[in-house]
Scaffold this motif. Structure first.
Motif, short mmCIF file in Angstrom:
data_model
loop_
_atom_site.label_atom_id
_atom_site.label_comp_id
_atom_site.label_asym_id
_atom_site.label_seq_id
_atom_site.Cartn_x
_atom_site.Cartn_y
_atom_site.Cartn_z
N ALA A 109 -8.08 1.92 -15.46
CA ALA A 109 -7.08 2.28 -15.20
C ALA A 109 -6.49 1.74 -14.46
O ALA A 109 -4.29 1.86 -13.97
CB ALA A 109 -7.12 3.72 -15.64
N HIS A 110 -6.61 1.18 -13.46
CA HIS A 110 -6.03 0.87 -12.19
C HIS A 110 -5.45 -0.64 -12.26
O HIS A 110 -4.94 -1.22 -11.45
CB HIS A 110 -6.18 1.51 -10.66
N ALA A 131 -1.83 -3.89 6.44
CA ALA A 131 -1.45 -2.19 6.79
C ALA A 131 -2.06 -2.02 5.02
O ALA A 131 -2.43 -1.16 4.09
CB ALA A 131 0.06 -2.02 6.30
N LEU A 132 -1.37 -3.21 4.26
CA LEU A 132 -2.34 -3.15 2.80
C LEU A 132 -3.74 -3.39 2.59
O LEU A 132 -4.48 -2.37 1.55
CB LEU A 132 -1.12 -3.71 1.85
N PHE A 156 -1.30 6.00 4.65
CA PHE A 156 -1.60 4.28 5.56
C PHE A 156 -0.87 3.70 5.36
O PHE A 156 0.05 3.12 6.22
CB PHE A 156 -3.09 4.22 5.73
N ALA A 157 -0.75 2.75 4.58
CA ALA A 157 -0.02 1.83 4.68
C ALA A 157 1.14 1.74 4.55
O ALA A 157 2.08 0.66 5.32
CB ALA A 157 -0.92 0.60 3.15
N SER A 194 -0.55 5.07 -9.71
CA SER A 194 -1.50 3.86 -8.58
C SER A 194 -1.06 3.28 -7.71
O SER A 194 -1.36 2.38 -6.92
CB SER A 194 -2.95 3.59 -9.15
N GLY A 195 -0.20 1.84 -8.49
CA GLY A 195 0.82 0.93 -7.74
C GLY A 195 1.41 1.69 -6.71
O GLY A 195 2.87 1.13 -6.89
N VAL A 204 0.95 -9.31 -3.61
CA VAL A 204 1.73 -8.87 -2.54
C VAL A 204 1.33 -9.58 -1.69
O VAL A 204 1.85 -9.86 -0.45
CB VAL A 204 1.99 -7.00 -2.87
N PRO A 234 -6.37 -2.13 3.14
CA PRO A 234 -7.41 -0.92 2.53
C PRO A 234 -6.99 -0.91 1.38
O PRO A 234 -7.80 0.03 0.69
CB PRO A 234 -7.08 0.30 3.04
N THR A 235 -5.73 -0.36 0.43
CA THR A 235 -5.05 -0.27 -1.00
C THR A 235 -6.40 -1.19 -1.48
O THR A 235 -6.71 -1.04 -2.37
CB THR A 235 -3.66 0.18 -0.53
N VAL A 290 -13.77 -0.10 -4.50
CA VAL A 290 -14.60 0.81 -5.01
C VAL A 290 -14.34 1.07 -6.75
O VAL A 290 -14.68 1.90 -6.97
CB VAL A 290 -13.86 2.02 -4.25
N TYR A 309 -9.45 -1.04 -1.98
CA TYR A 309 -9.73 0.38 -2.93
C TYR A 309 -10.03 0.07 -4.07
O TYR A 309 -11.03 0.01 -4.86
CB TYR A 309 -8.95 1.62 -2.70
N PHE A 310 -8.89 -0.89 -4.55
CA PHE A 310 -8.93 -1.06 -6.05
C PHE A 310 -9.72 -2.51 -6.94
O PHE A 310 -9.80 -2.33 -7.96
CB PHE A 310 -7.25 -0.89 -6.86
N PHE A 339 2.58 -6.15 7.27
CA PHE A 339 2.94 -5.57 6.14
C PHE A 339 1.38 -5.62 5.05
O PHE A 339 1.09 -4.30 4.16
CB PHE A 339 4.37 -6.23 4.99
N LEU A 368 -0.63 -5.38 -8.60
CA LEU A 368 0.61 -5.80 -7.11
C LEU A 368 -0.04 -5.78 -6.33
O LEU A 368 0.69 -6.57 -5.14
CB LEU A 368 1.26 -3.99 -7.94
N ASN A 369 -1.37 -5.18 -5.93
CA ASN A 369 -1.46 -5.52 -4.32
C ASN A 369 -2.09 -6.82 -4.11
O ASN A 369 -1.49 -7.43 -3.04
CB ASN A 369 -2.83 -4.30 -4.46
N PHE A 396 2.42 3.40 8.19
CA PHE A 396 2.18 1.92 9.08
C PHE A 396 3.50 0.64 8.88
O PHE A 396 4.32 1.08 9.47
CB PHE A 396 0.82 1.23 8.40
N THR A 397 3.67 0.73 7.68
CA THR A 397 5.01 -0.74 7.60
C THR A 397 5.88 0.00 7.65
O THR A 397 6.78 -0.87 8.64
CB THR A 397 5.12 -1.18 6.44
N LEU A 438 -3.04 -2.74 -13.20
CA LEU A 438 -1.70 -2.48 -12.62
C LEU A 438 -1.43 -2.61 -11.51
O LEU A 438 -1.35 -3.77 -10.85
CB LEU A 438 -0.64 -2.20 -13.31
N ALA A 439 -1.80 -1.82 -9.95
CA ALA A 439 -1.99 -1.45 -8.88
C ALA A 439 -2.79 -2.93 -8.49
O ALA A 439 -2.42 -3.43 -7.36
CB ALA A 439 -2.44 -0.33 -8.75
#
Lengths: 153, 109
Positions: free
Chosen positions: A121-122, A105-106, B10-11, B84-85, A132, A108-109, A116, A112-113, A102, A128-129, B14-15, A124-125
């Motif tokens: 604005a992001h 898989a996470l 993708f994520a 975005s989350g 996790v 790349p995201t 990139v 990104y945050f 898991f 969270l990422n 994938f999972t 919280l994302a």
């Protein structure tokens, strides 16, 4: 012998990974520069973005190492745990193997945050990422360590 | 890749496909550690335990890549409205379901 060295390397890289992701996690969740005791201020006031690539590279290296020693676990350790009826240990490891995927898989995201688009604005994302990924890393290190104590390779 | 929707899909795929493969025993190939063999065939019990983990990862990865390409079909006006989350929330949901499925190890059922 090679498996023992690989297991040691796997564990050492996992320790580095825990350090990096924990620094980043604490710094990501703090809302303002941390006052108070110097140790905690230094722990939280790091450049969070600089940890991103290190976390990704370490995570991939640890997963590759784990996937190489995994067959030895299945033959030597899992069989012993099954004989000893240590079902919780087997279950904890099974969760670890899922969680590791898991997290993969996470990534790349997660990247990104941080690298990139790290706009407020992001925020919280991003938190969270990172949380996790950190929880996955902590679980994996903890379970791996306990299982190695129960029956090492 | 610079499209967060594509990365998120993708994520999630994938999972989800990885875990669905695990739950249903879908594996395009298996690894037999006793004989050090990767094979698409089901070997007899004498070959020792079979590992599907590598196949589940490959299957999940392929599903994730396909989903991320399909994400480009989503109109940008829709994509910009998505929180975005959602990717982290999706992974947490799959992980919660995984804990539920694996809980039997801890209660001895």
């Amino acid at each position: 012998m090679i498996i023992t060295i690989l297991l040691l390397l796997h564990g050492l890289l996992a320790m580095l990974l825990v350090g990096a992701i924990t620094h980043q996690l604490i710094a990501a969740w703090r809302n303002a520069p941390t006052p108070g005791v110097q140790f905690f201020r230094r722990l939280a006031n790091v450049n969070t973005t600089s940890y991103t690539n290190a976390v990704i590279l370490l995570y991939i290296a640890v997963v590759i190492g784990g996937s190489i020693i995994y067959p030895t676990y299945v033959i030597d350790v899992k069989a012993s745990l099954t004989d000893a009826q240590m079902l919780s240990a087997i279950g904890a490891f099974e969760i670890k193997e899922h969680m590791a995927v898991f997290g993969l898989a996470l990534l790349p995201t997660y990247r990104y945050f941080w690298s990139v688009d790290n706009s407020p604005a992001h925020a919280l994302a991003r938190k969270l990422n990172t949380t996790v990924v950190a929880l996955i890393v902590w679980w994996s290190l903890g379970v791996g360590h306990i299982l190695n104590n129960i029956k090492g390779l | 890749m610079r499209n967060p929707i594509a990365l998120g899909l993708f994520a999630i795929f994938f999972t989800a496909v990885y875990f669905a493969s695990f739950m249903n025993g879908w594996a395009l190939f298996r690894f037999y550690p006793l004989t050090n063999t990767f094979t698409t065939a089901d070997l007899p019990r004498t070959a020792g335990p079979a590992m599907g983990w590598y196949a589940w990862i490959v299957q999940g990865f392929v599903a994730g890549v396909v989903a991320s390409f399909l994400a480009h079909l989503i109109p940008k006006s829709w994509a910009s409205r998505v929180w975005s989350g959602w990717t982290a929330a999706g992974i947490i949901s799959v992980a919660a379901f995984m804990f539920y499925v694996e809980w039997h190890w801890f209660v001895g059922k």
